[in-house]
Design a protein around this motif. Structure first.
Motif, short mmCIF file in Angstrom:
data_model
loop_
_atom_site.label_atom_id
_atom_site.label_comp_id
_atom_site.label_asym_id
_atom_site.label_seq_id
_atom_site.Cartn_x
_atom_site.Cartn_y
_atom_site.Cartn_z
N PHE A 275 -33.84 38.49 38.12
CA PHE A 275 -34.59 39.31 39.07
C PHE A 275 -33.78 39.42 40.35
CE2 PHE A 275 -37.47 39.54 42.77
CZ PHE A 275 -37.94 40.83 42.55
N LEU A 276 -33.61 40.64 40.84
CA LEU A 276 -32.89 40.90 42.08
C LEU A 276 -33.85 41.42 43.14
CD1 LEU A 276 -29.68 42.73 40.77
CD2 LEU A 276 -29.99 40.28 41.23
N LYS A 277 -33.70 40.92 44.34
CA LYS A 277 -34.52 41.37 45.47
C LYS A 277 -33.59 41.79 46.60
CE LYS A 277 -36.09 38.30 48.28
NZ LYS A 277 -36.83 37.15 48.84
N GLU A 278 -33.81 42.99 47.11
CA GLU A 278 -33.05 43.45 48.27
C GLU A 278 -33.80 43.04 49.53
OE1 GLU A 278 -30.89 47.51 49.93
OE2 GLU A 278 -32.63 47.68 48.61
N THR A 279 -33.13 42.33 50.42
CA THR A 279 -33.76 41.85 51.64
C THR A 279 -33.72 42.93 52.72
OG1 THR A 279 -31.71 40.94 52.57
CG2 THR A 279 -32.97 39.52 51.06
N PRO A 280 -34.51 42.78 53.78
CA PRO A 280 -34.52 43.78 54.84
C PRO A 280 -33.15 44.03 55.46
CG PRO A 280 -36.44 42.38 55.04
CD PRO A 280 -35.58 41.77 53.97
N ASP A 281 -32.26 43.02 55.43
CA ASP A 281 -30.92 43.21 55.99
C ASP A 281 -29.91 43.70 54.97
OD1 ASP A 281 -30.75 40.91 54.53
OD2 ASP A 281 -30.14 39.61 56.19
N GLY A 282 -30.36 44.06 53.78
CA GLY A 282 -29.48 44.67 52.79
C GLY A 282 -28.81 43.72 51.83
N LEU A 283 -29.02 42.42 51.97
CA LEU A 283 -28.46 41.47 51.02
C LEU A 283 -29.24 41.50 49.71
CD1 LEU A 283 -27.77 38.40 53.34
CD2 LEU A 283 -26.11 40.04 52.47
N ILE A 284 -28.60 41.06 48.64
CA ILE A 284 -29.24 40.99 47.33
C ILE A 284 -29.36 39.53 46.93
CG2 ILE A 284 -29.18 41.71 44.92
CD1 ILE A 284 -29.44 44.00 46.95
N ARG A 285 -30.60 39.09 46.72
CA ARG A 285 -30.82 37.72 46.28
C ARG A 285 -31.22 37.74 44.81
NH1 ARG A 285 -33.91 35.90 51.80
NH2 ARG A 285 -32.01 35.52 53.01
N GLY A 286 -30.49 36.96 44.02
CA GLY A 286 -30.72 36.95 42.59
C GLY A 286 -31.32 35.65 42.12
N ASN A 287 -32.30 35.74 41.23
CA ASN A 287 -32.89 34.58 40.56
C ASN A 287 -32.58 34.68 39.07
OD1 ASN A 287 -35.41 35.19 42.80
ND2 ASN A 287 -34.44 33.21 42.78
N LEU A 288 -32.11 33.58 38.50
CA LEU A 288 -31.74 33.52 37.10
C LEU A 288 -32.54 32.44 36.40
CD1 LEU A 288 -27.94 33.67 37.82
CD2 LEU A 288 -29.08 35.33 36.33
N ARG A 289 -32.97 32.71 35.17
CA ARG A 289 -33.70 31.71 34.39
C ARG A 289 -33.22 31.72 32.94
NH1 ARG A 289 -34.78 30.71 38.84
NH2 ARG A 289 -36.81 30.33 39.82
N SER A 290 -33.22 30.55 32.34
CA SER A 290 -32.92 30.39 30.93
C SER A 290 -34.08 29.67 30.27
CB SER A 290 -31.63 29.58 30.75
OG SER A 290 -31.45 29.21 29.40
N LYS A 291 -34.58 30.21 29.16
CA LYS A 291 -35.72 29.60 28.49
C LYS A 291 -35.32 28.43 27.59
CE LYS A 291 -38.92 33.52 28.18
NZ LYS A 291 -39.65 34.40 27.24
N GLY A 292 -34.12 28.49 27.05
CA GLY A 292 -33.70 27.48 26.09
C GLY A 292 -32.61 26.58 26.62
N ASP A 293 -31.57 26.37 25.79
CA ASP A 293 -30.49 25.47 26.16
C ASP A 293 -29.30 26.19 26.76
OD1 ASP A 293 -31.88 23.24 25.26
OD2 ASP A 293 -31.16 23.48 23.19
N HIS A 294 -29.38 27.49 26.96
CA HIS A 294 -28.28 28.22 27.58
C HIS A 294 -28.15 27.80 29.05
CE1 HIS A 294 -27.66 30.87 24.18
NE2 HIS A 294 -28.95 31.14 24.16
N ASP A 295 -26.91 27.61 29.49
CA ASP A 295 -26.63 27.19 30.86
C ASP A 295 -26.36 28.41 31.72
OD1 ASP A 295 -25.74 26.14 33.23
OD2 ASP A 295 -24.25 24.80 32.35
#
Length: 358
Positions: A275-295
């Motif tokens: 999931f990517l979120k664009e902040t008011p100052d134009g930066l992109i913050r990314g959240n990453l998730r893995s459900k299993g054993d993938h790193d």
């Protein structure tokens, strides 16, 4: 911590004693977590501050925020949440700087300047770290949350865990385990949570404030994000995003977006989520998730971020489209590496390609 792991227990007990010794000799103490603090960062810091204040006499403890942003709305109910001080306005020279839920100095943001003028530094963290620093660094990647470590520190010190401390720590553990749904929800996390409830934590209070008090504006944003979810690799990778205009149009606040990664993660058949979120100052913050054993952590590190195998994050200034174009190949590489295999060499190579193309 696995029952019977005496070596780990002994090492942790020794580190706790070293942290306690630093507290013994300090008068001015600051506690700070990472930039963009989550429930674990905030709850752990608040609990530790209250613990020190009640168990040690003559200590002046200040909870710092690494950013100029206020405490996220969902966590303002926590006892002591109104006591946070922005690091940019803190002018003291601490005897002791305690870092919680973090072991990388650069992610202290504006609090890094306070760290540099502190006499001593201690770290209490559960994120993997290859370069720990400070006088004492207690880093336990097997702990479900920093809140678990703080709770065990309280027990080791023979301190009283008050209902306020218990609620802060329960919030820390609940949020970092995804309401005990993530892979890190082990027996230690459940045992610690049980102990905290016995000490006065209210699971219903935490749930009401963190998971059942969304503003209508946020729910409208969530519907936008849900409508944008895309999957590929036969549904094994799912992603979505929110732009600045989405937040402006719906009236949602940037700090309300933290849970949107779980909306993406919930897609049936998906193994990796972004999931990517664009902040008011134009930066992109990314959240990453893995459900299993993938790193998935190597992907975050390729963009200067970090975290755990199953949950990581990063920040870029590349824009939504460019970030997607750069991140999605790395996520595909994680799948190609296979469960339990480190994709770091692949991620490093791809990050070099990104640098050359930038």
């Amino acid at each position: 911590m696995n029952v019977g792991d005496e070596k780990v227990f002994s090492e942790q007990r020794e580190k706790f004693a070293q942290v306690a010794a630093l507290i013994d000799t300090a008068t001015e103490i600051v506690i700070c977590a990472h930039t963009n603090p989550d429930g674990d960062a905030l709850g752990s810091g608040l609990a530790l501050a209250q613990l020190i204040s009640q168990h040690w006499e003559g200590k002046h403890v200040t909870n710092l925020l690494a950013d100029n942003d206020p405490v996220p709305r969902l966590y303002r109910f926590l006892p002591g949440a109104d006591s946070f001080v922005r690091a940019s306005s803190y002018e003291g020279d601490p005897d002791l700087f305690i870092i919680v839920d973090l072991s990388v100095a650069s992610r202290l943001n504006q609090a890094q300047a306070v760290l540099e003028r502190s006499a001593h530094v201690a770290i209490l963290d559960h994120h993997p770290s290859t370069m720990p620093f400070g006088d004492v660094a207690l880093i336990r990647p097997d702990a479900a949350a920093a809140g678990v470590i703080i709770a065990e520190f309280a027990l080791a010190m023979g301190a009283t865990i008050t209902p306020d401390i218990a609620n802060c720590l329960f919030c820390a553990i609940v949020t970092d385990t995804g309401r005990f749904q993530y892979q890190n929800a082990d027996s230690e996390a459940f045992e610690c949570a049980s102990m905290l409830v016995d000490a006065g934590a209210s699971p219903s209070l935490i749930s009401l404030n963190v998971y059942q008090s969304f503003r209508l504006a946020y729910l409208h944003l969530e519907s936008v994000v849900m409508g944008r979810i895309v999957t590929f690799e036969h549904g094994r990778i799912a992603y979505s995003y929110a732009t600045r205009k989405d937040l402006e149009r719906t009236g949602a606040l940037p700090d309300e977006c933290d849970g949107l990664i779980d909306v993406v993660r919930s897609v049936e058949g998906s193994e990796l989520a972004l999931f990517l979120k664009e902040t008011p100052d134009g930066l992109i913050r990314g959240n990453l998730r893995s459900k299993g054993d993938h790193d998935i952590s190597g992907v975050a590190r390729a963009f200067g971020g970090g975290g755990h195998k199953a949950a990581s994050g990063f920040t870029t200034d590349m824009g939504i489209d460019a970030t997607l174009a750069a991140v999605l190949p790395l996520m595909r590489a994680v799948l190609a590496a296979g469960p339990g295999e480190s994709p770091a060499p692949i991620a490093r190579q791809l990050s070099l390609n990104i640098d050359r193309e930038a």
